[in-house]
Design an enzyme around this catalytic site. Structure first.
Site, mmCIF file in Angstrom:
data_model
loop_
_atom_site.group_PDB
_atom_site.id
_atom_site.type_symbol
_atom_site.label_atom_id
_atom_site.label_comp_id
_atom_site.label_asym_id
_atom_site.label_seq_id
_atom_site.Cartn_x
_atom_site.Cartn_y
_atom_site.Cartn_z
ATOM 1 N N CYS A 1 9.794 -32.396 -39.759
ATOM 2 C CA CYS A 1 11.017 -32.114 -40.500
ATOM 3 C C CYS A 1 11.255 -33.228 -41.518
ATOM 4 O O CYS A 1 11.113 -34.401 -41.170
ATOM 5 C CB CYS A 1 12.178 -32.028 -39.511
ATOM 6 N N PRO A 2 11.549 -32.880 -42.735
ATOM 7 C CA PRO A 2 11.882 -31.579 -43.314
ATOM 8 C C PRO A 2 10.720 -30.906 -44.056
ATOM 9 O O PRO A 2 10.923 -29.922 -44.742
ATOM 10 C CB PRO A 2 12.993 -31.921 -44.294
#
Length: 74
Positions: free
Chosen positions: A14-15
């Site tokens: 993430c992200p």
């Protein structure tokens, strides 16, 4: 999972999976399907959330060995 495009973001966290998915979906035509393959456990939350926020349809989610697959329709 029949699809038009495939995005392999295994090994990223993430992200990055969401950022790359957004970029690829932006280039696709309405109705086309993107298969996203990821090993990021947070993607189980992030990908559905992205779909809800941006109006994409999450057609299918599957747990696979070491990760998940998501089928998203633009």
């Amino acid at each position: 999972m029949p699809h038009d495009f495939r995005l392999d973001v295994k090994g990223t966290l993430c992200p990055i999976p969401v950022i790359k998915a957004k970029k690829m979906l932006a280039k696709m035509s309405a109705g086309q399907k993107l298969l996203i393959e990821t090993t990021d456990p947070v993607a189980q939350i992030d990908i559905p959330h992205m779909c809800n926020q941006l109006g994409f349809t999450l057609l299918e989610t599957a747990a696979v060995d070491g990760g998940h697959k998501f089928l998203v329709q633009k």
